[in-house]
Design an enzyme around this catalytic site. Structure first.
Site, PDB file in Angstrom:
ATOM      1  N   HIS A 105       0.874  -1.181   0.000  1.00 48.81           N
ATOM      2  CA  HIS A 105       0.000   0.000   0.000  1.00 48.81           C
ATOM      3  C   HIS A 105       0.909   1.228   0.000  1.00 48.81           C
ATOM      4  O   HIS A 105       1.930   1.222   0.694  1.00 48.81           O
ATOM      5  CB  HIS A 105      -0.809   0.112   1.295  1.00 48.81           C
ATOM      6  CG  HIS A 105      -1.875  -0.904   1.481  1.00 48.81           C
ATOM      7  ND1 HIS A 105      -1.946  -1.684   2.596  1.00 48.81           N
ATOM      8  CD2 HIS A 105      -2.937  -1.226   0.723  1.00 48.81           C
ATOM      9  CE1 HIS A 105      -3.012  -2.471   2.504  1.00 48.81           C
ATOM     10  NE2 HIS A 105      -3.629  -2.214   1.388  1.00 48.81           N
ATOM     11  N   ASP A 108       1.915   2.478   3.444  1.00 46.15           N
ATOM     12  CA  ASP A 108       2.698   1.560   4.263  1.00 46.15           C
ATOM     13  C   ASP A 108       4.179   1.657   3.948  1.00 46.15           C
ATOM     14  O   ASP A 108       5.010   1.526   4.837  1.00 46.15           O
ATOM     15  CB  ASP A 108       2.225   0.124   4.055  1.00 46.15           C
ATOM     16  CG  ASP A 108       0.892  -0.110   4.747  1.00 46.15           C
ATOM     17  OD1 ASP A 108       0.610   0.587   5.728  1.00 46.15           O
ATOM     18  OD2 ASP A 108       0.144  -0.975   4.281  1.00 46.15           O
TER      19      ASP A 108
END
Ligand code: XUL
Ligand code: CO
Length: 445
Positions: A105, A108
């Site tokens: 992601h 992240d």
């Protein structure tokens, strides 16, 4: 192998194949990457990927307690230095495990900044770090995605928000995450509904929200086309959580959604085991429905807990599950677009907090899938299951069956046919077949 050596993981070994007799817990007992099964190596069949969010960013908290994970490489800050160190540790772990791909992601891998522009700059920086790490290790990107569910602005949804400004933010974030995926030669880009659904119908216009969601997908496909993306787009079905209802509920409803908005020739499915469980379906059902539609794109390999109503994302250690998944893949000739993989969208239990547990968890998943592959290949080589199923439908190859499917007979014709014979109903032999499968599976592995 030129191991990436952050000092905090230098004590962790390279995991090698030692065979089924080994009792070394830090060795593969079944996953032998170069072993050939049905003409392809295990590495090629299984196409493993690890996920960044659970492996590096999940502190193992739950609604009743804080994180337990020991992450000596992580200083807890939102600095870029910390993000870079984490990325090095991640690739170092993948190298030790021999996992050839990963998924991420945007937020992240790269800290969120105070503005869209600051976040984008962080992502650009981390994209070049990841690119260098890919280059140094040969590890590639299975797919990227944007986190459109964490920030408070997405409380009412991202694409499906009632506020058009929120849609614009989501679109901007997708643009950047897709650009990062393209720059990293990603084989895919995933949309996961998350908050693309509703909590209550009292304030929700379903028709409008579904159309908005389709519009964001269309914009992403157009952006990908205009910027040389030759990877696959996926939607990942999940019925609920965090929203009360997600529009990409399960495989069948997601296929309907894609067809309704004419997106089915551009977007296939990333199917996750635990999401199937939450939808009240087996993974085998979801995979077979997608395969029959030519829409089996990729897999998020984990497993749930049938006694828990939430997404536990356990590492897959159930041999019946992995055998069934691999049976579908072998029969389908792999993923529909040959770009998919088995992404461990899985997290350790809160009690498995030591860094070495990251190795144990992935070894468990990889060995269980390797055994599933061997068992599935053995079921196919044995042939009895397929012979039974073939025979079960054999009458449809008779002239009458062919004429029905060709549309050459009417109800009146069929009534006349029925008057000439009474069918002899035969047993489905479920218990016999299940026992036979047990024999074959456990003899093979
Ligand atoms: C959420 C989930 C995600 C997606 C990517 O349930 O499975 O990890 O795979 O956003
Ligand atoms: Co997932």
């Amino acid at each position: 192998m030129d191991l990436l050596t952050d000092p905090t993981i230098s004590h962790l070994p390279v995991v090698a194949f030692e065979g089924a007799k080994s009792t070394n817990p830090l060795a593969f007992h079944w996953y032998d990457a170069d072993r050939v099964v049905e003409g392809q190596s295990m590495r090629e069949h299984l196409n493993f990927a690890a996920c960044y969010w659970h492996t590096m960013r999940n502190a193992l908290s739950d609604p009743f307690g804080r994180g337990t994970a020991l992450m000596p490489w992580d200083d807890g800050s939102a600095s870029l230095d910390n993000a870079v160190r984490r990325a090095h540790v991640f690739f170092g772990l993948l190298q030790r495990l021999g996992i050839g791909a990963y998924c991420f992601h945007d937020h992240d891998v790269a800290p969120e900044g105070d503005s869209l522009a600051a976040s984008a700059a962080n992502l650009t920086h981390m994209t070049s770090v990841l690119s260098d790490l890919q280059e140094a290790t040969g590890i590639s990107l299975l797919w990227g995605t944007a986190c459109l569910f964490d920030h408070p602005r997405y409380a009412h949804g991202a694409a499906t928000s009632p506020d058009v400004q929120v849609f614009a933010h989501a679109a901007g974030q997708v643009r950047r995450a897709l650009d990062a995926t393209i720059a990293l030669n990603g084989r895919g880009y995933v949309f996961w509904g998350g908050r693309e659904g509703y909590t209550t119908l009292v304030n929700t216009d379903i028709g409008r929200e579904r159309a908005q969601y389709a519009q964001l997908l269309r914009l992403a496909v157009e952006h990908g086309d205009a910027h040389g993306f030759d990877g696959a787009f996926y939607i990942e079905p999940k019925p609920r959580e965090p929203s009360g209802h997600q529009y990409d509920f399960d495989v069948e409803s997601t296929l309907n959604f894609l067809r309704e908005y004419s997106l089915n020739d551009r977007i296939t499915l990333n199917i996750e085991t635990n999401h199937a469980t939450l939808a009240g379906k087996s993974m085998g059902h979801e995979l077979r429905v997608a395969a029959a539609a030519g829409m089996l794109g990729s897999i998020d390999a984990n497993m749930g807990d049938v006694h828990a109503g939430w997404d536990t994302d356990r590492f897959p250690t159930d041999l019946y599950l992995t055998t069934d998944i691999m049976l579908v893949l072998l029969e389908h000739g792999g993923f529909s677009n040959s770009k998919g993989g088995l992404n461990f969208d899985a997290k350790r239990r809160r009690e498995s907090m030591e860094p070495v547990d990251l190795l144990h968890a992935h070894i468990a998943g990889m060995d269980t899938f390797a055994r599933g592959l061997l068992a599935a290949a053995a079921i196919r080589a044995d042939g009895r299951l397929h012979a039974f199923v073939r025979e079960r439908y054999a009458s449809w190859s008779d002239p009458l069956g062919r004429r029905i499917m060709d549309g050459a007979v009417s109800l009146v014709d069929l009534e006349a046919q029925a008057a000439t014979s009474e069918p002899v109903v035969k047993s489905g032999r479920q218990e016999q077949l299940e026992a036979m499968l047990n024999d074959v599976m456990f003899a093979a592995t």
